[in-house]
Design an enzyme around this catalytic site. Structure first.
Site: not given
Length: 399
Positions: A10, A89, A178, A239, A384
């Site tokens: 990832n 990923r 996600h 964010r 994940e």
């Protein structure tokens, strides 16, 4: 069943998260993180056989150096011959990819073409694919996309009310992110509750430094909070989430911000950090709020209110709600956030059992709503990496 070990990579904008996972059992053989890539003192940290170690990388080392060091480490630990595939990923697959795929030249070209939608992540993902393909030339390379799970959303959910030509000519639309996490926890939740895939209405709240909620109807994503980029939607660590687009015009025309400065402001200096003026770490903010910091309390209140409002809105595409699932670093560990959100959603038949909610922390899954609640609330730790590993192992068998 024999072990199927998959190396999962990832590549973030300045980091490399990795793991070797048994795709059949989900066990982590090796896991770690190369961080501060490109800086003066990058490190490669890893855990193997319960022991944590770290290696210093040369100053300025980027992803290539980190991956090559990882390859050397895997060889030193005699793990290379056990690998059946490398799973990558990839953040943005655009509309091209609706599922995980075996990497070939066409896939690489498509990921490159989509890089304008994820300029910080897709190029790093491609570096990981390139270096791993050379280092493990005899292993299948599999790309698993964050956006793929959301490709079942209808146009009513993914189109912006902007000129249609922007979508037709430039791919301007909502994509969602996600996806591997939402897929994993929704499937886990469905199995825990004994819901059939053909008759299930689940909302998943993935809450970490990045946050998103997704409506999953009969196993498919039908709407989600993140949009064309991961900036849209909920209040996050740094964010802003949803804002009036006119704010960007105001910042530019009235305050003289450059577009680069606007991007930095909304992506790195907003959210929990911007409101609290303290930290983007929810744990630090909760501690400060408990000690009477009004700004920290305001940040938590706004975070929870926006989250509850988004969850309520996602009941619309589902036509009802069977379960609400919390996951991610905040979702799994902050009983305070969960209790606050559930209190605001009591009209949906949700409530919070204080004892169950407190117990569901630090990797502990479980139902946190009361026995009398009409709608179930759960905590399910996400995984994940296991999703990536299982997809990679499955596709490797088809080669």
């Amino acid at each position: 069943m024999p072990s199927q070990h998959v190396l999962v990579l990832n590549c973030g904008s300045s980091s490399l998260k990795f793991a070797i996972i048994d795709a059949n059992q989900g066990d982590e053989i090796l896991s770690g993180l190369a961080e501060r890539l490109g800086d003066e003192s990058p490190l490669l940290k890893y855990k193997y056989n319960g022991t944590k170690q770290q290696l210093s990388l040369p100053a300025g080392s980027a992803h290539q150096v980190a991956i090559l060091q990882l390859v050397t480490l895997i060889e030193q630990l005699s793990l290379t011959n056990q690998l059946v595939a490398v799973g990558h990923r990839v953040v943005h697959g655009g509309e091209t990819f609706t599922r995980s795929v075996l990497v070939d030249e066409g896939v690489i070209a498509a990921i490159q073409a989509t890089s304008t939608l994820a300029p910080l992540h897709n190029p790093a993902n491609l570096i990981g694919i390139e270096v791993a393909s050379k280092a493990f030339s005899d292993l299948p390379q599999i790309a698993v996309f964050d956006t793929a799970f959301h490709q079942t959303m209808p146009k009513t959910a993914y189109l912006y009310a902007a000129p249609y030509r922007l979508y037709r000519e430039h791919g301007v639309r909502r994509y969602g992110f996600h996806g591997t996490s939402h897929y994993y926890v929704s499937e886990q939740g469905r199995q825990i509750l004994g819901l059939t895939k053909e008759n299930s209405r689940i909302i998943c709240a993935h809450l970490g430094n990045g946050c998103s909620v997704t409506a999953v109807l009969n196993g498919q994503s039908v709407d989600t909070s993140m949009g064309m980029t991961p900036l849209e939607g909920l209040v996050m660590g740094t964010r802003s989430g949803d804002i009036d687009p006119g704010l960007i015009i105001f910042l530019s025309q009235q305050l003289g911000y450059s577009m680069a400065e606007v991007d930095t402001l909304l992506n790195k200096h907003s959210g929990l950090l911007g409101i609290s003026e303290l930290s983007n770490d929810c744990r630090s903010i909760e501690e400060a709020a408990a000690n009477g910091d009004a700004q920290a309390q305001l940040a938590l209140d706004i975070f929870c209110y926006r989250l509850a409002k988004y969850i309520a809105s996602l009941v619309v595409p589902l036509g009802g709600l069977d379960a609400l699932i919390f996951t991610g670093g905040i979702g799994e560990n902050s009983d305070l956030i969960r209790a606050n959100v559930l209190k605001q959603l009591q009209f949906l038949g949700l409530d919070c059992d204080s004892e169950k909610n407190t117990a569901a922390r630090f990797g502990q899954a479980g139902v946190i709503s009361s026995d009398t609640a009409k709608t179930v609330a759960l905590v399910i730790p996400t995984n994940e990496e296991w999703v990536i590993a299982t997809d990679a192992a499955r596709l490797a068998q088809e080669v």
